[in-house]
Design a protein around this motif. Structure first.
Motif, mmCIF file in Angstrom:
data_model
loop_
_atom_site.group_PDB
_atom_site.id
_atom_site.type_symbol
_atom_site.label_atom_id
_atom_site.label_comp_id
_atom_site.label_asym_id
_atom_site.label_seq_id
_atom_site.Cartn_x
_atom_site.Cartn_y
_atom_site.Cartn_z
ATOM 1 N N PHE A 1 0.853 -1.325 -0.008
ATOM 2 C CA PHE A 1 0.001 0.084 -0.162
ATOM 3 C C PHE A 1 0.969 1.251 -0.092
ATOM 4 O O PHE A 1 2.030 1.262 0.742
ATOM 5 C CB PHE A 1 -0.750 0.051 1.148
ATOM 6 C CG PHE A 1 -1.791 -1.109 1.193
ATOM 7 C CD1 PHE A 1 -3.169 -0.856 0.506
ATOM 8 C CD2 PHE A 1 -1.715 -2.340 1.879
ATOM 9 C CE1 PHE A 1 -4.178 -1.698 0.505
ATOM 10 C CE2 PHE A 1 -2.657 -3.419 1.863
ATOM 11 C CZ PHE A 1 -3.879 -2.937 1.016
ATOM 12 N N ARG A 2 0.556 2.081 -0.799
ATOM 13 C CA ARG A 2 1.260 3.602 -0.855
ATOM 14 C C ARG A 2 -0.027 4.624 -0.836
ATOM 15 O O ARG A 2 -0.722 4.599 -1.969
ATOM 16 C CB ARG A 2 1.997 3.577 -2.291
ATOM 17 C CG ARG A 2 3.242 2.571 -2.090
ATOM 18 C CD ARG A 2 4.174 2.836 -0.863
ATOM 19 N NE ARG A 2 5.354 1.883 -0.850
ATOM 20 C CZ ARG A 2 5.463 0.838 -0.405
ATOM 21 N NH1 ARG A 2 4.227 0.222 0.161
ATOM 22 N NH2 ARG A 2 6.454 0.219 -0.508
ATOM 23 N N TYR A 3 -0.020 5.418 -0.015
ATOM 24 C CA TYR A 3 -0.910 6.457 0.156
ATOM 25 C C TYR A 3 -0.331 7.836 0.116
ATOM 26 O O TYR A 3 0.745 7.920 0.696
ATOM 27 C CB TYR A 3 -1.597 6.390 1.593
ATOM 28 C CG TYR A 3 -2.523 5.047 1.831
ATOM 29 C CD1 TYR A 3 -3.767 5.070 1.355
ATOM 30 C CD2 TYR A 3 -2.081 4.030 2.342
ATOM 31 C CE1 TYR A 3 -4.571 3.954 1.338
ATOM 32 C CE2 TYR A 3 -2.743 2.740 2.319
ATOM 33 C CZ TYR A 3 -4.109 2.846 1.936
ATOM 34 O OH TYR A 3 -4.925 1.863 2.053
ATOM 35 N N GLY A 4 -0.795 8.620 -0.910
ATOM 36 C CA GLY A 4 -0.243 10.076 -0.852
ATOM 37 C C GLY A 4 -0.619 11.142 0.229
ATOM 38 O O GLY A 4 -0.252 12.240 0.161
ATOM 39 N N ASP A 5 -1.625 10.541 1.159
ATOM 40 C CA ASP A 5 -2.094 11.466 2.259
ATOM 41 C C ASP A 5 -2.552 12.747 1.603
ATOM 42 O O ASP A 5 -2.183 13.944 2.189
ATOM 43 C CB ASP A 5 -0.845 11.594 3.325
ATOM 44 C CG ASP A 5 -0.614 10.273 3.953
ATOM 45 O OD1 ASP A 5 -1.577 9.323 4.319
ATOM 46 O OD2 ASP A 5 0.311 10.166 4.463
ATOM 47 N N ASP A 6 -3.489 12.793 0.763
ATOM 48 C CA ASP A 6 -3.962 13.796 0.089
ATOM 49 C C ASP A 6 -2.984 14.909 -0.486
ATOM 50 O O ASP A 6 -3.080 16.167 -0.639
ATOM 51 C CB ASP A 6 -4.769 14.583 1.290
ATOM 52 C CG ASP A 6 -6.074 14.121 1.856
ATOM 53 O OD1 ASP A 6 -6.499 13.027 0.792
ATOM 54 O OD2 ASP A 6 -6.390 14.202 2.783
ATOM 55 N N ASP A 7 -1.704 14.392 -0.742
ATOM 56 C CA ASP A 7 -0.667 15.155 -1.578
ATOM 57 C C ASP A 7 -0.564 14.569 -2.831
ATOM 58 O O ASP A 7 0.263 13.588 -3.113
ATOM 59 C CB ASP A 7 0.549 15.283 -1.020
ATOM 60 C CG ASP A 7 1.532 16.275 -1.503
ATOM 61 O OD1 ASP A 7 1.429 16.660 -2.637
ATOM 62 O OD2 ASP A 7 2.841 16.297 -0.748
ATOM 63 N N ILE A 8 -1.061 15.095 -3.961
ATOM 64 C CA ILE A 8 -1.110 14.292 -5.106
ATOM 65 C C ILE A 8 0.460 14.377 -5.959
ATOM 66 O O ILE A 8 0.798 13.675 -6.602
ATOM 67 C CB ILE A 8 -1.980 15.096 -6.079
ATOM 68 C CG1 ILE A 8 -2.109 14.283 -7.602
ATOM 69 C CG2 ILE A 8 -1.616 16.588 -6.488
ATOM 70 C CD1 ILE A 8 -2.975 13.187 -7.391
ATOM 71 N N THR A 9 1.095 15.559 -5.304
ATOM 72 C CA THR A 9 2.618 15.327 -5.785
ATOM 73 C C THR A 9 3.322 14.134 -5.323
ATOM 74 O O THR A 9 4.439 14.082 -5.901
ATOM 75 C CB THR A 9 3.284 16.741 -5.386
ATOM 76 O OG1 THR A 9 3.386 16.800 -3.789
ATOM 77 C CG2 THR A 9 2.364 17.859 -5.941
ATOM 78 N N ARG A 10 2.855 13.447 -4.568
ATOM 79 C CA ARG A 10 3.695 12.164 -4.155
ATOM 80 C C ARG A 10 3.332 11.298 -5.082
ATOM 81 O O ARG A 10 4.346 10.223 -4.844
ATOM 82 C CB ARG A 10 3.252 11.921 -2.666
ATOM 83 C CG ARG A 10 3.652 13.034 -1.640
ATOM 84 C CD ARG A 10 3.203 12.608 -0.348
ATOM 85 N NE ARG A 10 4.111 11.308 -0.067
ATOM 86 C CZ ARG A 10 3.699 10.401 0.950
ATOM 87 N NH1 ARG A 10 2.521 10.604 1.413
ATOM 88 N NH2 ARG A 10 4.441 9.383 1.139
ATOM 89 N N VAL A 11 2.569 11.042 -5.842
ATOM 90 C CA VAL A 11 1.850 9.891 -6.523
ATOM 91 C C VAL A 11 3.170 9.374 -7.321
ATOM 92 O O VAL A 11 3.376 8.098 -7.429
ATOM 93 C CB VAL A 11 0.719 10.240 -7.209
ATOM 94 C CG1 VAL A 11 0.414 9.048 -8.424
ATOM 95 C CG2 VAL A 11 -0.442 10.537 -6.298
ATOM 96 N N ARG A 12 3.768 10.213 -8.302
ATOM 97 C CA ARG A 12 4.669 9.791 -9.155
ATOM 98 C C ARG A 12 5.829 9.003 -8.271
ATOM 99 O O ARG A 12 6.312 7.890 -8.814
ATOM 100 C CB ARG A 12 5.326 10.765 -9.940
ATOM 101 C CG ARG A 12 4.358 11.198 -11.022
ATOM 102 C CD ARG A 12 4.792 12.448 -11.701
ATOM 103 N NE ARG A 12 3.798 12.914 -12.682
ATOM 104 C CZ ARG A 12 3.872 12.893 -14.023
ATOM 105 N NH1 ARG A 12 5.043 12.341 -14.501
ATOM 106 N NH2 ARG A 12 2.988 13.112 -14.907
ATOM 107 N N ALA A 13 6.421 9.610 -7.349
ATOM 108 C CA ALA A 13 7.375 8.874 -6.461
ATOM 109 C C ALA A 13 6.891 7.561 -5.990
ATOM 110 O O ALA A 13 7.770 6.509 -5.838
ATOM 111 C CB ALA A 13 7.786 9.855 -5.409
ATOM 112 N N LEU A 14 5.863 7.470 -5.325
ATOM 113 C CA LEU A 14 5.312 6.138 -4.753
ATOM 114 C C LEU A 14 5.095 5.287 -5.910
ATOM 115 O O LEU A 14 5.288 3.941 -5.765
ATOM 116 C CB LEU A 14 3.815 6.625 -4.236
ATOM 117 C CG LEU A 14 3.746 7.369 -3.073
ATOM 118 C CD1 LEU A 14 2.480 7.684 -2.435
ATOM 119 C CD2 LEU A 14 4.455 6.961 -1.861
#
Length: 123
Positions: free
Chosen positions: A45-58
């Motif tokens: 599981f990888r959650y961005g915690d409401d920060d869309i900018t984290r998605v690519r790194a995840l």
């Protein structure tokens, strides 16, 4: 599913509590197919915690693990459409995937992405 194991990445820009019922349904559906966590299934599981900018790194992190496929949900789908990930991507998207540029048509999804999407009605 017997004799075979799978490692699935779950990726979203949201926080874990907002998706609890969906994760439970996902686990139950996989179990019906014979895939059970701890036996022949691992879900990363990888959650961005409401920060869309984290998605690519995840997404990159999941690819490096590696996972067999990535399940992506919601707004995060739009972040992945321009990436050429080396694993299949299955997404759940409530809008029209063709209008969003996620698929050429409902019959012909783009590249390595396919989806579950509610029926779209012509106007």
């Amino acid at each position: 599913a017997q004799g075979r194991s799978a490692r699935i990445g779950w990726l979203t820009a949201q926080r874990p509590p907002s998706l609890t019922p969906y994760v439970q349904a996902f686990r139950a559906a996989l179990a019906e197919l014979g895939f059970v966590e701890g036996k022949n299934l691992a879900i990363e599981f990888r959650y961005g915690d409401d920060d869309i900018t984290r998605v690519r790194a995840l997404a990159d992190e999941l690819v490096r693990l590696p996972v067999d496929l990535i399940v992506v949900q919601g707004e995060a789908v739009l972040e992945l459409k321009s990436l050429s990930l080396p694993v299949p991507v299955v997404y759940a998207y409530s809008g029209d995937p063709v209008a969003a540029g996620l698929a050429d048509s409902l019959a012909r999804p783009n590249a390595n992405m396919t989806a579950l999407s509610p029926p779209q009605h012509a106007m």
